[in-house]
Scaffold this motif. Structure first.
Motif, mmCIF file in Angstrom:
data_model
loop_
_atom_site.group_PDB
_atom_site.id
_atom_site.type_symbol
_atom_site.label_atom_id
_atom_site.label_comp_id
_atom_site.label_asym_id
_atom_site.label_seq_id
_atom_site.Cartn_x
_atom_site.Cartn_y
_atom_site.Cartn_z
ATOM 1 N N SER A 216 -6.913 -5.388 -3.104
ATOM 2 C CA SER A 216 -6.166 -4.626 -2.099
ATOM 3 C C SER A 216 -4.725 -4.381 -2.537
ATOM 4 C CB SER A 216 -6.189 -5.361 -0.758
ATOM 5 O OG SER A 216 -5.651 -6.669 -0.895
ATOM 6 N N ASP A 217 -4.112 -5.367 -3.184
ATOM 7 C CA ASP A 217 -2.745 -5.198 -3.652
ATOM 8 C C ASP A 217 -2.674 -4.183 -4.792
ATOM 9 O OD1 ASP A 217 -1.868 -6.986 -1.796
ATOM 10 O OD2 ASP A 217 -1.655 -8.668 -3.190
ATOM 11 N N ARG A 219 -4.653 -1.683 -5.264
ATOM 12 C CA ARG A 219 -4.840 -0.367 -4.641
ATOM 13 C C ARG A 219 -3.512 0.151 -4.095
ATOM 14 N NH1 ARG A 219 -5.200 0.407 0.694
ATOM 15 N NH2 ARG A 219 -5.969 2.420 1.458
ATOM 16 N N GLN A 220 -2.786 -0.714 -3.374
ATOM 17 C CA GLN A 220 -1.513 -0.314 -2.794
ATOM 18 C C GLN A 220 -0.489 0.020 -3.871
ATOM 19 O OE1 GLN A 220 0.163 -3.270 -0.195
ATOM 20 N NE2 GLN A 220 1.956 -2.066 0.296
ATOM 21 N N HIS A 223 -1.157 3.418 -5.413
ATOM 22 C CA HIS A 223 -0.660 4.496 -4.547
ATOM 23 C C HIS A 223 0.846 4.652 -4.704
ATOM 24 C CE1 HIS A 223 -4.096 5.997 -2.341
ATOM 25 N NE2 HIS A 223 -4.481 4.779 -1.979
ATOM 26 N N GLN A 224 1.556 3.534 -4.739
ATOM 27 C CA GLN A 224 3.015 3.591 -4.893
ATOM 28 C C GLN A 224 3.403 4.198 -6.236
ATOM 29 O OE1 GLN A 224 4.018 -0.533 -4.313
ATOM 30 N NE2 GLN A 224 3.936 -0.407 -2.080
ATOM 31 N N ALA A 249 -7.802 3.529 -5.221
ATOM 32 C CA ALA A 249 -6.667 4.418 -4.953
ATOM 33 C C ALA A 249 -6.891 5.809 -5.540
ATOM 34 C CB ALA A 249 -5.382 3.797 -5.512
#
Length: 332
Positions: A216-217, A219-220, A223-224, A249
């Motif tokens: 999950s991290d 993926r974030q 995106h960033q 992502a």
């Protein structure tokens, strides 16, 4: 109410020591007496604690295994190798599970020491080298996928693996290759070092983005990265689990892994080979790492004063669809 060995002894009219001998099938107890004691125990609902008995009598050697995360397939692969090797002998395994963030590392090591483990095999420890060494003074530790001076260790050549993965991406025509790195911890820099070496030899600037071990991290963070305006040709992740977050992502953005952006993981877990994933990765040969670690652990028990053993395996590239394009790099 828990039924104890003392309860069985009282009901059977014998000593606690005789009950213990009967349940261990030890010499000195007649067949008739043993059957009577077991019958009384069954009637009372007594459950014999085999592990506690083994610890008390030390009839078997104990190999403790620390795993930081049951949800990461690579640790399961390594554990399978450990288990297979231990099963060949007469030792037993005691497992302690931590957390991916390392917050339970010390508690887990203490727990394994309290079970009177003769040796501990540690996977994915995030503790500094100094603290690991302190624990190893109380109980020998075999490190997997990391090296700590003075301790037994087995690892795949992470520097080589990082180079191999980067050189493969370069051979596809990728130039803006981003390395999604793990948190900066003792013992886990070599994959990053291999990436940096290959990039600099190609006269390219390394680009690193820090994430964690969680999907999950990753993926974030991906995106960033894309929101920042960066246009990577490829993303090389420090493990398969975070690489899956990268794929999440990209797909959410409508980008095609292996066509728009190449993606490589690291570890070659079962999830990476799934048909819907088909992740290119670096195989660290987890099962073999586990078998070797267990062998070293058993040798450490047998010969505690021997010099530390260091075994290094060569990793292997596993190429799948996420690096399937060829020629001049991905389409944009």
């Amino acid at each position: 109410m828990k039924i104890t060995m003392e309860d069985v002894a009282k009901e059977a009219g014998v000593s606690r020591a005789l009950v213990s001998l009967a349940y261990r099938n030890a010499p000195g107890v007649s067949t008739q007496t043993r059957q009577r004691i077991l019958s009384v125990g069954e009637k009372l609902g007594y459950v014999h604690n085999t592990i506690a008995a083994q610890l008390a009598t030390r009839t078997k050697r104990t190999v403790g295994v620390f795993i930081p995360d049951l949800h990461n397939d690579v640790f399961a692969d390594i554990h399978d190798g450990i288990h297979a090797r231990i099963q060949e002998g007469d030792s037993r395994l005691v497992l302690s599970v931590g957390k991916p963030d390392g917050s339970l590392d010390e508690k887990s090591l203490r727990s394994l020491q309290e079970t009177q483990s003769d040796v501990i095999i540690a996977l994915g420890l995030t503790l500094p080298d100094k603290i690991v060494t302190q624990y190893a003074r109380k109980c020998p530790i075999v490190i997997v996928e990391r090296q700590v001076a003075g301790l037994d260790a087995v690892t795949a050549n992470s520097r080589l693996g990082g180079r191999m993965a980067t050189e493969h991406l370069l051979s596809l025509g990728c130039k803006n290759i981003v390395f999604l790195m793990n948190p900066p911890l003792d013992g886990y820099y070599e994959r990053l070092d291999g990436y940096k070496e290959a990039m600099r030899e190609a006269a390219l600037d390394p680009v690193t983005v820090q994430s964690t071990y969680l999907r999950s991290d990753a993926r974030q963070v991906t995106h960033q990265l894309l929101d920042s305006g960066s246009k990577p040709d490829a993303i090389l992740s420090h493990n398969d689990r975070s690489a899956l977050g990268v794929l999440d992502a990209l797909i959410e953005r409508g980008l095609r892994p292996g066509v728009d952006i190449a993606v490589m993981g690291y570890d070659n877990t079962e999830a990476s080979a799934a048909p819907g994933t088909s992740l290119s990765t670096v195989d660290i040969r987890g099962f073999e790492l586990g078998r070797i670690a267990a062998g070293i652990a058993l040798e450490r028990i047998a010969r505690p004063i021997e010099k530390p053993q260091i075994r290094v395996l060569d990793p292997q590239l596993v190429l799948r669809q996420t690096t399937s394009f060829s020629g001049n790099g991905p389409e944009h």
